[in-house]
Design a protein around this motif. Structure first.
Motif, short mmCIF file in Angstrom:
data_model
loop_
_atom_site.label_atom_id
_atom_site.label_comp_id
_atom_site.label_asym_id
_atom_site.label_seq_id
_atom_site.Cartn_x
_atom_site.Cartn_y
_atom_site.Cartn_z
N ARG A 50 0.81 -1.21 0.00
CA ARG A 50 0.00 0.00 0.00
C ARG A 50 0.85 1.27 0.00
O ARG A 50 0.59 2.20 -0.77
CB ARG A 50 -0.96 0.00 1.20
N PRO A 51 1.89 1.37 0.87
CA PRO A 51 2.73 2.59 0.80
C PRO A 51 3.43 2.75 -0.54
O PRO A 51 3.57 3.87 -1.05
CB PRO A 51 3.74 2.38 1.94
N LEU A 52 3.87 1.63 -1.13
CA LEU A 52 4.52 1.70 -2.44
C LEU A 52 3.54 2.15 -3.51
O LEU A 52 3.88 2.93 -4.40
CB LEU A 52 5.12 0.34 -2.80
N MET A 53 2.29 1.69 -3.41
CA MET A 53 1.27 2.13 -4.37
C MET A 53 1.00 3.63 -4.23
O MET A 53 0.81 4.33 -5.23
CB MET A 53 -0.04 1.35 -4.14
N ALA A 54 1.02 4.12 -3.00
CA ALA A 54 0.84 5.56 -2.79
C ALA A 54 2.00 6.34 -3.42
O ALA A 54 1.81 7.43 -3.97
CB ALA A 54 0.74 5.87 -1.30
N LEU A 55 3.20 5.76 -3.37
CA LEU A 55 4.36 6.41 -3.98
C LEU A 55 4.25 6.40 -5.50
O LEU A 55 4.60 7.38 -6.17
CB LEU A 55 5.64 5.71 -3.52
N ASP A 86 9.20 2.66 6.52
CA ASP A 86 8.22 3.26 7.41
C ASP A 86 6.93 3.46 6.63
O ASP A 86 6.85 4.33 5.74
CB ASP A 86 8.74 4.60 7.94
N PRO A 87 5.87 2.68 6.91
CA PRO A 87 4.62 2.79 6.14
C PRO A 87 4.02 4.19 6.15
O PRO A 87 3.25 4.55 5.25
CB PRO A 87 3.69 1.78 6.83
N LYS A 88 4.37 5.00 7.16
CA LYS A 88 3.85 6.36 7.23
C LYS A 88 4.67 7.33 6.37
O LYS A 88 4.22 8.46 6.14
CB LYS A 88 3.84 6.84 8.68
N ASP A 89 5.83 6.89 5.94
CA ASP A 89 6.70 7.72 5.10
C ASP A 89 6.89 7.01 3.76
O ASP A 89 7.77 6.14 3.64
CB ASP A 89 8.04 7.96 5.79
N ILE A 90 6.07 7.34 2.77
CA ILE A 90 6.13 6.60 1.51
C ILE A 90 7.44 6.83 0.77
O ILE A 90 7.84 6.00 -0.06
CB ILE A 90 4.93 6.97 0.61
N ASP A 91 8.14 7.93 1.06
CA ASP A 91 9.42 8.17 0.40
C ASP A 91 10.49 7.17 0.81
O ASP A 91 11.51 7.04 0.14
CB ASP A 91 9.90 9.59 0.68
N SER A 92 10.28 6.45 1.94
CA SER A 92 11.24 5.44 2.35
C SER A 92 11.21 4.22 1.44
O SER A 92 12.05 3.33 1.55
CB SER A 92 10.96 5.01 3.80
N TYR A 93 10.25 4.18 0.52
CA TYR A 93 10.14 3.08 -0.45
C TYR A 93 10.71 3.48 -1.81
O TYR A 93 10.54 2.74 -2.79
CB TYR A 93 8.68 2.67 -0.61
N GLU A 94 11.38 4.62 -1.88
CA GLU A 94 11.86 5.15 -3.15
C GLU A 94 12.78 4.16 -3.88
O GLU A 94 12.72 4.02 -5.10
CB GLU A 94 12.60 6.46 -2.90
N ASP A 95 13.64 3.46 -3.13
CA ASP A 95 14.58 2.54 -3.77
C ASP A 95 13.91 1.28 -4.30
O ASP A 95 14.55 0.46 -4.96
CB ASP A 95 15.70 2.15 -2.79
N LEU A 96 12.60 1.10 -4.02
CA LEU A 96 11.87 -0.07 -4.53
C LEU A 96 11.10 0.23 -5.81
O LEU A 96 10.46 -0.67 -6.37
CB LEU A 96 10.90 -0.58 -3.46
N LEU A 97 11.15 1.46 -6.28
CA LEU A 97 10.54 1.78 -7.57
C LEU A 97 11.33 1.07 -8.67
O LEU A 97 12.55 0.94 -8.58
CB LEU A 97 10.53 3.28 -7.80
N PRO A 98 10.66 0.60 -9.72
CA PRO A 98 11.35 -0.24 -10.71
C PRO A 98 12.51 0.43 -11.42
O PRO A 98 13.43 -0.25 -11.88
CB PRO A 98 10.23 -0.62 -11.69
N TRP A 99 12.48 1.76 -11.54
CA TRP A 99 13.60 2.44 -12.20
C TRP A 99 14.74 2.75 -11.23
O TRP A 99 15.76 3.27 -11.63
CB TRP A 99 13.12 3.72 -12.88
N ASN A 100 14.57 2.39 -9.94
CA ASN A 100 15.62 2.60 -8.94
C ASN A 100 16.17 1.31 -8.34
O ASN A 100 17.26 1.31 -7.77
CB ASN A 100 15.11 3.49 -7.79
N ILE A 101 15.43 0.23 -8.42
CA ILE A 101 15.73 -0.96 -7.64
C ILE A 101 16.98 -1.69 -8.15
O ILE A 101 17.31 -1.66 -9.34
CB ILE A 101 14.52 -1.93 -7.65
N ASN A 102 17.68 -2.34 -7.22
CA ASN A 102 18.86 -3.16 -7.53
C ASN A 102 18.47 -4.62 -7.40
O ASN A 102 18.05 -5.08 -6.32
CB ASN A 102 20.00 -2.81 -6.57
#
Length: 591
Positions: free
Chosen positions: A267-272, A544-560
């Motif tokens: 859900r937090p990643l979807m919000a991002l 942190d589910p309350k901080d969606i920016d903490s999932y930034e490295d999981l976006l497909p154009w950023n992920i390793n």
């Protein structure tokens, strides 16, 4: 004597007046007959005109049905295929192309008569080569000792081996691999004696807990289940049957539960994803039906839909699927809350209303799709190659040619880095064509039969005209909304295999899985690798589910994905334990 003459004159005058009155009456009678005749002619003309309108409509329907059943498809029609691909024709070439296209069958008959019994060979199709990476596992089968040496015709003796000839074949076999997880077990220091009810050994698990805690299935297998359903359109019950045949019984309920747990954690990643979508310069939107059986414990009576949004900007492109209850302007506006930019859609009225009223704080440049505008005219041309609609189809094709050429110039650096220079050039080149198309529409709407396919197509264009001609103002926009339709197609194809979602929760989970899988595809990374990486990293301590920016490295154009690829290589290289004779009993556990 004088009195007699007067009486005679009066008598003659009376007769003349009577004749005049009689003639007037006859004249009036003839006028009435003429008026009746005119009225009859007008009525008959109206009937004839009505019958001609009905005849034309029925002819259009008949020719369209005949074309659909027996005619060439657009992919096989050289003329229409070239128009769709954006080839540039002038009017005479259009006419000749149409004529040649309509005479194909006659040409085939003539060629067959000339050829007689001679077989006509089809042109050779270029073979598509299969390319696999160098680390692909390979098995060598040597057939040298299986072949009997042939006899040499010259010497009469058996030939000898002077070399080898090799061919490569590709095979695929589903491979189950057991992952043995080892964790340390801790106890008190040596010499300590525990009391009777005291537990003195402890198993310490890693701090980063799995999403599927205690599940006997590893993340790679859950990722494959998701890929099989949402990219390969294989329903869960079929996957259940496949695994059962191979000795790994997995219930459909367990698969659904794993997908739901996965979707909840994203859900937090979807919000991002949505946050990045609304930061784009251009959003393409489309919608398709999404059938749901049960809603709030009752049979659903609401028509639901799936809304697809594709955002484009300099740094990335993102797609978001959303399960929506309505196509109303208010419902669609909630998906664009605060968006400021260009919006490319079809002709759905809800988009026009939200753009005109600026609902939910939006500031939108409304764009409309020329592919939808062109569609009615293409159908008419397919049904009747001599239709005047070929002119507007040709003019719209010129817009695609201009777009293709300008994009090529941009890639070649003709405009440098100036998007405004690109837009200005596109506005300059498309303006005369827009003027010509508009003039054609204005002239032909006056003579088009109301309710006909032609009238409907023209009215569609005129109602959306300002939105149709606005795409040159936005750098990332194209003449059509095909980008959104391409991402709408996988959902529509998948729905043919599973038909419906049981509940709204299941429908929302499907939207999440489609978003994740299609974004991986859009970023040109392996979908299974990406989903596996999410399953392993969504629950780590830095999230942190309350901080969606903490999932930034999981976006497909950023992920390793290096760790995921290494794990897959280990799985492929795994071999059985040759010392083990007992079968493995797989259960759930603590981890």
């Amino acid at each position: 004597m004088i009195l007699k003459d007067n009486s005679t004159n009066n008598s003659q005058l009376t007769k003349a007046e009577q004749e005049l009155i009689k003639l007037k009456n006859e004249r009036d009678a003839y006028k009435n007959e003429v008026e009746k005749a005119k009225n009859t002619i007008i009525q008959k003309d109206f009937r004839i005109e009505t019958q001609e309108m009905k005849l034309q409509r029925m002819t259009e329907l008949l020719m369209a049905a005949r074309q659909e059943l027996y005619g060439k498809s657009s992919e096989k029609s050289e003329y229409l295929n070239n128009l769709i691909q954006g080839e540039l024709f002038n009017e005479s070439e259009v006419i000749s192309a149409l004529d040649s296209d309509s005479d194909d069958e006659q040409d085939k008959d003539d060629n067959s008569e000339k050829a007689g019994n001679e077989k006509i060979r089809k042109p050779h199709k270029k073979q598509t080569l299969c390319t696999l990476p160098s680390d692909t596992p390979i098995i060598v089968n040597d057939h040298t000792n299986e072949v009997t040496p042939p006899v040499d015709k010259n010497t009469g003796k058996p030939m000898v081996v002077v070399g080898t000839y090799s061919e490569y074949k590709v095979t695929y076999t589903r491979k189950y691999v057991i992952i043995k997880e080892i964790f340390p077990k801790f106890g008190p220091e040596e010499g300590y004696e525990a009391e009777d009810d005291e537990k003195n050994t402890f198993i310490e698990l890693p701090e980063e807990k799995r999403i599927l805690k205690g599940c006997m299935i590893q993340e790679e297998m859950v990722a494959e289940i998701v890929v099989n359903k949402y990219l390969d359109f294989l329903p869960l019950y079929r996957q259940c049957e496949m695994h059962t045949r191979n000795g790994v019984p997995i219930s459909r309920q367990n698969m659904s539960s794993w997908i739901h747990k996965f979707a909840e954690k994203t859900r937090p990643l979807m919000a991002l994803f949505r946050k990045r979508l609304l930061q784009c310069d251009l959003i393409n939107m489309d919608e398709t039906s999404h059938l749901v059986l049960m809603e709030n414990g009752k049979k659903s009576e609401t028509t639901h839909c799936e809304v697809i949004q594709v955002g484009t900007c300099d740094d990335y492109r993102v797609v978001v699927y959303t399960f929506n209850s309505s196509k109303s302007a208010e419902a669609l506006a909630k998906l664009l809350q605060g968006f400021s930019g260009a919006l490319m859609t079809d002709g759905l009225s809800g988009y026009r209303i939200l753009a005109a009223k600026g609902l939910e704080g939006t500031n939108i440049l409304k764009l409309a799709c020329f592919a939808h505008a062109r569609r009615p005219f293409v159908k008419i041309v397919k049904a009747n190659p001599k239709s005047k609609c070929r002119i507007i189809v040709n003019d719209i094709a010129k817009l695609y040619t201009i777009e293709s050429n300008l994009r090529k110039d941009w890639d070649d650096g003709v405009f440098g880095t100036s998007k405004q220079a690109f837009n200005n050039k596109r506005i300059e080149l498309t303006a005369p064509i827009f003027t010509k198309i508009k003039a054609w529409l204005d002239v032909n709407i006056k003579i088009a039969i109301p309710g006909s396919a032609l009238a409907k197509g023209i009215n569609y264009c005129l109602n959306l005209w300002e939105a149709l001609i606005s795409y040159p103002k936005e750098f990332f926009a194209n003449p059509d909304d095909n980008l959104a339709e391409r991402f709408c197609l996988p959902f529509s194809m998948g729905s043919r295999n599973w038909y419906f979602s049981d509940t709204c929760i299941g429908a929302e989970d499907s939207s999440v899985m489609f978003t994740l899988a299609q974004n991986a595809k859009l970023s040109n990374i392996n979908e299974k690798h990406y989903l596996t990486a999410l399953l392993r990293n969504l629950n780590t301590k830095e999230r942190d589910p309350k901080d969606i920016d903490s999932y930034e490295d999981l976006l497909p154009w950023n992920i390793n994905l290096d760790d995921i690829i290494d794990t897959e290589r280990r799985i492929l290289a795994s071999v059985p334990d040759i010392t083990r004779t007992e079968p493995y009993i797989i259960r759930g556990g603590l981890y």
